[in-house]
Design a protein around this motif. Structure first.
Motif, PDB file in Angstrom:
ATOM      1  N   UNK A  49       0.957  -1.461   0.085  1.00 21.66           N
ATOM      2  CA  UNK A  49      -0.083  -0.029   0.140  1.00 21.66           C
ATOM      3  C   UNK A  49       1.105   1.222  -0.124  1.00 21.66           C
ATOM      4  N   UNK A  50       0.649   2.191  -0.900  1.00 17.35           N
ATOM      5  CA  UNK A  50       1.358   3.313  -1.105  1.00 17.35           C
ATOM      6  C   UNK A  50       0.404   4.604  -1.117  1.00 17.35           C
ATOM      7  N   UNK A  51       0.914   5.860  -0.822  1.00 15.25           N
ATOM      8  CA  UNK A  51       0.081   7.030  -0.925  1.00 15.25           C
ATOM      9  C   UNK A  51      -0.039   7.406  -2.381  1.00 15.25           C
ATOM     10  N   UNK A  52       1.144   7.394  -3.073  1.00 12.49           N
ATOM     11  CA  UNK A  52       0.804   8.013  -4.464  1.00 12.49           C
ATOM     12  C   UNK A  52       1.580   7.298  -5.669  1.00 12.49           C
ATOM     13  N   UNK A  53       0.986   7.202  -6.963  1.00 11.38           N
ATOM     14  CA  UNK A  53       1.526   6.649  -7.798  1.00 11.38           C
ATOM     15  C   UNK A  53       3.325   6.893  -8.145  1.00 11.38           C
ATOM     16  N   UNK A  54       3.635   8.019  -7.681  1.00 10.91           N
ATOM     17  CA  UNK A  54       5.062   8.321  -7.536  1.00 10.91           C
ATOM     18  C   UNK A  54       5.743   7.172  -6.668  1.00 10.91           C
ATOM     19  N   UNK A  55       5.098   6.769  -5.640  1.00 10.93           N
ATOM     20  CA  UNK A  55       5.670   5.828  -4.804  1.00 10.93           C
ATOM     21  C   UNK A  55       6.126   4.608  -5.375  1.00 10.93           C
ATOM     22  N   UNK A  56       5.005   4.007  -6.284  1.00  8.97           N
ATOM     23  CA  UNK A  56       5.090   2.904  -6.991  1.00  8.97           C
ATOM     24  C   UNK A  56       6.492   2.909  -7.946  1.00  8.97           C
ATOM     25  N   UNK A  57       6.690   3.851  -8.481  1.00  9.48           N
ATOM     26  CA  UNK A  57       7.751   4.129  -9.360  1.00  9.48           C
ATOM     27  C   UNK A  57       9.174   3.934  -8.327  1.00  9.48           C
ATOM     28  N   UNK A  58       9.036   4.347  -7.346  1.00  8.26           N
ATOM     29  CA  UNK A  58      10.080   4.570  -6.289  1.00  8.26           C
ATOM     30  C   UNK A  58      10.445   3.132  -5.809  1.00  8.26           C
ATOM     31  N   UNK A  59       9.574   2.527  -5.668  1.00 10.35           N
ATOM     32  CA  UNK A  59       9.643   1.288  -4.964  1.00 10.35           C
ATOM     33  C   UNK A  59       9.939   0.186  -6.177  1.00 10.35           C
ATOM     34  N   UNK A  60       9.451   0.291  -7.425  1.00  7.50           N
ATOM     35  CA  UNK A  60       9.774  -0.524  -8.535  1.00  7.50           C
ATOM     36  C   UNK A  60      11.189  -0.178  -8.745  1.00  7.50           C
ATOM     37  N   UNK A  61      12.027   0.889  -8.718  1.00  6.05           N
ATOM     38  CA  UNK A  61      13.351   1.192  -8.822  1.00  6.05           C
ATOM     39  C   UNK A  61      14.186   0.234  -7.958  1.00  6.05           C
ATOM     40  N   UNK A  62      13.513  -0.294  -6.992  1.00  4.82           N
ATOM     41  CA  UNK A  62      14.432  -1.200  -5.785  1.00  4.82           C
ATOM     42  C   UNK A  62      14.581  -2.643  -6.679  1.00  4.82           C
ATOM     43  N   UNK A  63      13.741  -2.987  -7.176  1.00  2.00           N
ATOM     44  CA  UNK A  63      13.610  -4.389  -7.837  1.00  2.00           C
ATOM     45  C   UNK A  63      13.523  -5.368  -6.686  1.00  2.00           C
ATOM     46  N   UNK A  64      13.221  -4.956  -5.535  1.00  2.00           N
ATOM     47  CA  UNK A  64      13.060  -5.784  -4.434  1.00  2.00           C
ATOM     48  C   UNK A  64      11.737  -6.427  -4.015  1.00  2.00           C
ATOM     49  N   UNK A  65      10.523  -5.748  -4.831  1.00  2.00           N
ATOM     50  CA  UNK A  65       9.285  -6.263  -4.574  1.00  2.00           C
ATOM     51  C   UNK A  65       8.837  -6.902  -5.680  1.00  2.00           C
ATOM     52  N   UNK A  66       7.930  -8.043  -5.494  1.00  2.00           N
ATOM     53  CA  UNK A  66       7.615  -8.716  -6.950  1.00  2.00           C
ATOM     54  C   UNK A  66       5.830  -8.912  -6.684  1.00  2.00           C
ATOM     55  N   UNK A  67       5.418  -8.154  -5.742  1.00  3.16           N
ATOM     56  CA  UNK A  67       3.995  -8.304  -5.456  1.00  3.16           C
ATOM     57  C   UNK A  67       3.112  -7.128  -6.273  1.00  3.16           C
ATOM     58  N   UNK A  68       2.123  -7.077  -5.742  1.00  7.14           N
ATOM     59  CA  UNK A  68       1.243  -6.152  -6.423  1.00  7.14           C
ATOM     60  C   UNK A  68       0.951  -4.702  -5.430  1.00  7.14           C
ATOM     61  N   UNK A  69       0.568  -3.541  -6.093  1.00  9.09           N
ATOM     62  CA  UNK A  69       0.523  -2.445  -5.289  1.00  9.09           C
ATOM     63  C   UNK A  69      -0.943  -2.047  -5.098  1.00  9.09           C
ATOM     64  N   UNK A  70      -1.198  -1.082  -4.194  1.00 10.36           N
ATOM     65  CA  UNK A  70      -2.586  -0.398  -3.879  1.00 10.36           C
ATOM     66  C   UNK A  70      -2.409   1.025  -3.620  1.00 10.36           C
ATOM     67  N   UNK A  71      -2.735   1.987  -4.431  1.00  7.62           N
ATOM     68  CA  UNK A  71      -2.483   3.415  -4.286  1.00  7.62           C
ATOM     69  C   UNK A  71      -3.786   4.011  -3.660  1.00  7.62           C
ATOM     70  N   UNK A  72      -3.246   4.647  -2.465  1.00  3.60           N
ATOM     71  CA  UNK A  72      -4.389   5.116  -1.870  1.00  3.60           C
ATOM     72  C   UNK A  72      -4.983   6.631  -2.173  1.00  3.60           C
ATOM     73  N   UNK A  73      -3.822   7.209  -2.759  1.00  5.08           N
ATOM     74  CA  UNK A  73      -4.397   8.766  -3.093  1.00  5.08           C
ATOM     75  C   UNK A  73      -4.308   9.776  -2.258  1.00  5.08           C
ATOM     76  N   UNK A  74      -3.185   9.397  -1.251  1.00  9.27           N
ATOM     77  CA  UNK A  74      -2.881  10.281  -0.229  1.00  9.27           C
ATOM     78  C   UNK A  74      -2.817   9.644   0.946  1.00  9.27           C
TER      79      UNK A  74
END
Lengths: 199, 243
Positions: A83-108
């Protein structure tokens, strides 16, 4: 000072985040002196982004289709949701290449003082996803500030009866920093979350 | 005094530009201050968690034209720590911060009593000895008194006689007798009035022993009274939970 079209352009540019009156003026004159083709490309990109980009029906991330690339990817682990706050956070986590699950963006994050409560966030959608079953772990990756922590606490309390594993991203010392400059709260958290060195 | 030092509680933070924040503080000597925290959103910031809401900090500020700039910050006490892990207390605490900002309103006008009240309120909230909503209501009643709007609880707000004050009128400023009461005045239970007086005076033994329905009634009246005098609604109040 300027008239008609130029003044109009400077006004519009000045509304963008981080662009003050001087920068707006500079960009406007840059556009005036550039090729028509370059300007057309910019116009096209602006129009396209508004027309084609929407939000993923499942996770709320930005997407060009009904469902985003990550939600459609069969190779990703469907049992873990981050669970992340913003779409930007998805990109930040994707860059780590550590996480292979799925996301949920709360919008704040929950911020009572700004009038943002749980109802204004995509929490209902998250609960629906969890209720569908098949999910074993929920990773809460909201910002490590007060609002993010409060949102994490709220979510953890809400999800508790479902009996899944709820984890929170660790917080502690930034890589490449000096220990002496760390503030007490961060350093305290780093102590709390210290790990065993297994050499 | 281009460079000055003060201590204060962070009331609110707003994003500014790329990595800065505007920090609104209630300080001991200067009153309400709005200052820029440069680079506080970066993970390697010198200020880090020190400039988060609820934190009581020792500050060095540089006076600017419209906004001051925080040059140094040191934590005196992080009141937010126990609140972030307890949602009802977090929402109650946020309502305190928002109310303090609204009640002080004017920047750089010392408001020492309001400052002390806020620190006391946040500390009591974090200690978890009393119900969060009771602590919040006590804070509201006392803040209003400090700001010059004490509710009349000992005598009728109209004629000043102490007997038969059975109605509560938000517009008239407190309890009223049958002769003075305007139309639409509420008639709270006697226990609710007792609770309100206990909260205003800090008589926690009486307050802690109160029943749920009287606490609800008291909260409703206090919230109405607060927002009437502020001429503004407190946004966080909508999200405050009953425990």
């Amino acid at each position: 000072m300027y008239e008609g079209a130029v003044a109009n352009l400077i006004d519009e540019l000045g509304r963008l985040p981080g662009i003050g009156p001087k920068s707006a003026q500079r960009i406007a004159f840059h556009l005036l002196s550039s090729d028509s083709a370059d300007v057309q490309r910019l116009v096209g990109a602006l129009v396209e982004v508004k027309e084609r980009v929407r939000f993923c029906a499942i996770c709320g991330n930005v997407s060009e289709e009904a469902e985003c690339r990550i939600c459609r990817d069969e190779r990703r682990n469907p049992a873990v949701i981050c669970v992340v706050e913003e779409p930007k956070d998805v990109v930040a986590i994707e860059k780590t290449r550590e996480f292979r699950g799925r996301y949920h963006v709360l919008g704040g994050a929950i911020s009572p003082i700004e009038g943002v409560g749980p109802e204004e966030l995509r929490i209902r959608e998250l609960m629906a996803r969890l209720a569908d079953g098949g999910i074993t772990e929920l990773i809460i990756a909201t910002d490590p500030n007060l609002e993010g922590e409060a949102t994490a606490t709220y979510l953890a309390r809400l999800v508790k009866p479902m009996g899944l594993k709820v984890t929170r991203l660790a917080s502690g010392l930034p890589v490449g920093g000096d220990l002496e400059y760390a503030d007490e709260v961060t350093l305290g958290r780093a102590f709390e979350g210290r790990r065993l060195l297994d050499v | 005094m281009s460079l000055y030092r003060d201590e204060g509680v962070v009331l609110r933070t707003q994003k500014l530009g790329e990595a800065d924040r505007i920090i609104t503080l209630l300080t001991r000597r200067t009153g309400l201050v709005r200052a820029v925290g440069k680079g506080v959103r970066r993970t390697k910031s010198r200020f880090g968690a020190r400039l988060e809401p609820f934190t009581h900090v020792d500050l060095q500020l540089h006076a600017g034209r419209s906004l001051d700039v925080v040059t140094q910050a040191d934590t005196l006490r992080a009141y937010g720590e126990p609140l972030a892990t307890d949602y009802p207390r977090f929402t109650a605490g946020t309502a305190m911060l928002e109310t303090a900002e609204r009640l002080v309103a004017v920047e750089k006008e010392p408001a020492l009593r309001q400052f002390l009240l806020l620190i006391g309120g946040l500390r009591t909230l974090g200690e978890r000895d009393h119900d969060a909503r009771l602590v919040l209501d006590a804070f509201f009643l006392r803040s209003l008194s400090v700001a010059g709007y004490p509710p009349a609880l000992d005598a009728c707000a109209g004629c000043g006689r102490p007997e038969q004050r059975r109605w509560f009128s938000v517009q008239s400023g407190g309890l009223m007798c049958a002769q003075c009461r305007p139309p639409g005045a509420a008639s709270p239970a006697a226990e609710t009035v007792t609770l309100m007086i206990a909260l205003l005076r800090g008589d926690w033994e009486v307050a802690d022993a109160s029943e749920h329905r009287h606490r609800s009634e008291c909260s409703g009246l206090v919230a109405a009274y607060l927002q009437w005098h502020l001429e503004h609604s407190i946004r966080s109040l909508r999200l405050v939970e009953r425990t």
